[in-house]
Design an enzyme around this catalytic site. Sequence first.
Site, PDB file in Angstrom:
ATOM      1  N   ILE A   1      33.233  31.944  81.563  1.00 30.44           N
ATOM      2  CA  ILE A   1      32.873  30.897  82.634  1.00 30.44           C
ATOM      3  C   ILE A   1      32.441  31.378  83.593  1.00 30.44           C
ATOM      4  O   ILE A   1      31.887  30.961  84.784  1.00 30.44           O
ATOM      5  CB  ILE A   1      33.808  29.857  82.937  1.00 30.44           C
ATOM      6  CG1 ILE A   1      35.069  30.270  83.422  1.00 30.44           C
ATOM      7  CG2 ILE A   1      33.812  28.935  81.646  1.00 30.44           C
ATOM      8  CD1 ILE A   1      35.968  29.183  83.794  1.00 30.44           C
TER       9      ILE A   1
ATOM     10  N   GLY B   1      31.981  38.545  87.377  1.00 30.80           N
ATOM     11  CA  GLY B   1      32.010  39.095  88.875  1.00 30.80           C
ATOM     12  C   GLY B   1      31.946  40.523  89.193  1.00 30.80           C
ATOM     13  O   GLY B   1      32.157  41.170  88.098  1.00 30.80           O
ATOM     14  N   GLY B   2      32.270  41.090  90.279  1.00 31.93           N
ATOM     15  CA  GLY B   2      32.429  42.457  90.600  1.00 31.93           C
ATOM     16  C   GLY B   2      33.620  42.948  89.944  1.00 31.93           C
ATOM     17  O   GLY B   2      33.582  44.214  89.598  1.00 31.93           O
ATOM     18  N   MET B   3      34.909  42.308  89.905  1.00 36.21           N
ATOM     19  CA  MET B   3      36.030  42.884  89.278  1.00 36.21           C
ATOM     20  C   MET B   3      36.396  42.576  88.053  1.00 36.21           C
ATOM     21  O   MET B   3      37.037  43.056  87.258  1.00 36.21           O
ATOM     22  CB  MET B   3      37.081  42.469  90.318  1.00 36.21           C
ATOM     23  CG  MET B   3      37.050  43.402  91.555  1.00 36.21           C
ATOM     24  SD  MET B   3      37.356  45.124  91.300  1.00 36.21           S
ATOM     25  CE  MET B   3      38.886  45.156  90.650  1.00 36.21           C
TER      26      MET B   3
ATOM     27  N   VAL C   1      36.007  35.734  83.936  1.00 33.53           N
ATOM     28  CA  VAL C   1      36.914  34.657  83.928  1.00 33.53           C
ATOM     29  C   VAL C   1      36.532  33.854  82.626  1.00 33.53           C
ATOM     30  O   VAL C   1      35.260  33.492  82.468  1.00 33.53           O
ATOM     31  CB  VAL C   1      36.408  33.754  84.981  1.00 33.53           C
ATOM     32  CG1 VAL C   1      37.577  32.599  85.096  1.00 33.53           C
ATOM     33  CG2 VAL C   1      37.120  34.666  86.524  1.00 33.53           C
TER      34      VAL C   1
ATOM     35  N   LYS D   1      41.534  35.284  84.015  1.00 29.61           N
ATOM     36  CA  LYS D   1      40.647  36.459  84.276  1.00 29.61           C
ATOM     37  C   LYS D   1      41.167  37.798  84.017  1.00 29.61           C
ATOM     38  O   LYS D   1      42.212  38.073  84.044  1.00 29.61           O
ATOM     39  CB  LYS D   1      40.593  36.296  86.024  1.00 29.61           C
ATOM     40  CG  LYS D   1      39.841  37.358  86.586  1.00 29.61           C
ATOM     41  CD  LYS D   1      39.814  37.261  88.035  1.00 29.61           C
ATOM     42  CE  LYS D   1      38.841  38.296  88.870  1.00 29.61           C
ATOM     43  NZ  LYS D   1      39.014  38.367  90.301  1.00 29.61           N
TER      44      LYS D   1
ATOM     45  N   ASP E   1      36.975  34.832 102.459  1.00 21.75           N
ATOM     46  CA  ASP E   1      35.750  34.165 101.627  1.00 21.75           C
ATOM     47  C   ASP E   1      35.835  32.886 101.712  1.00 21.75           C
ATOM     48  O   ASP E   1      35.504  32.302 100.590  1.00 21.75           O
ATOM     49  CB  ASP E   1      35.595  34.913 100.583  1.00 21.75           C
ATOM     50  CG  ASP E   1      34.236  34.819  99.938  1.00 21.75           C
ATOM     51  OD1 ASP E   1      33.349  34.572 100.679  1.00 21.75           O
ATOM     52  OD2 ASP E   1      33.999  34.863  98.636  1.00 21.75           O
TER      53      ASP E   1
END
Length: 369
Positions: A66, A69-71, A74, A89, A185
């Site tokens: 779903i 991202g950068g790290m 998920v 994650k 954030d």
Amino acid sequence: MYLGRVWGEAWAMVAERAAGVSEARDEQERALEMARGQAEAARRRGSQRGPVDPTRIGEYEIVARIGTGGMGIVYLAEHAQTRKVAAVKVLRPGLESASAARRFEQEIDILRRLDHPNIARIYEAGTTEHAGAERAWYAMEYVAGRHVIRHSEINSLAVERRLSMMGMVCGALAHAHESGVLHRDIKPHNILVELPGTPKLMDFGVARLTQGDKTTMHTQIGQVLGTVQYMSPEQIRGNHDELDARSDIYALGVVLYELCCGRLPYPHDARDTPALLRAMREGNPTPPREANPELSQQVERVILTAMTGDPAGRYPSAQAMGDDIARMLRGERVQGVPTIEGPSKKSRGLGASLSRLFGRGGSSDAAPG
């Protein structure tokens, strides 16, 4: 940032199913219904489990990818024994460096510090064999809901209800700060609202600890993390030593502005980035009551206090902001300042920092590391 991307589609696809669901159905069953709706939405978007994705992580059966991202990646997952729905994650393949592993472990450590009803909680963490390497993972609460702006719009919520939700978010943020965590954030997509209307603060992926070795920041001087429209002047400069709880409070003020006014405080045409830079450099957002004449002076005062350019003029804590919101809802006078202060001496370098950030016409979203 990952989990807010497909909620809208999930809600649309589940609406028809939910119409026939008995109101007596318990919370877990409703969450499962929503989760399967999101899984279907994910599959239609082409983000379903692919050949390189695991079928199982720990005790969790993978339903769909779903977010990426950068790290990390998920997944929507179900516990094999309890059938509890979770978001799992896992550290992305290709990030085998020691620094990436430390950052991911810090994210897990941060989540373990937090225990609040308005923060998505972590269930467990571990390591798994994936893509030819041992990778860290964690499972956390799956929040079935839309982001706070969309939830408020679709349900035509009154200002009082919107303020009430933000008061709860203030409590969550206060808990994070008291636990030694800066979020860094805060934005609508990181505040999801689940049924029947409980907000949850999400995504501590770029958070940092306020105590201990400065290397735990995992950022460098001049590096910008966050989403520009919601970032405080000191955060945009990239001088992370200056950041404290008041930077998160500024961002919360921007979210409250958007929630009450239906727009962001600084006009932003994606094709005219220089206009955004000028507005933020000057530090004079459109007054809330000009954007929405129906707002009371009390609401405006809370927003303006949170968004004051000089950190010294903002609420000293998220709890203080939440207390003012509670006073307002009780019909009492708030304690915030009446007007936004102009840029302080510290914020005069804001325009130059933004110019470097957007030097070649980049996006208004700075990608987290």
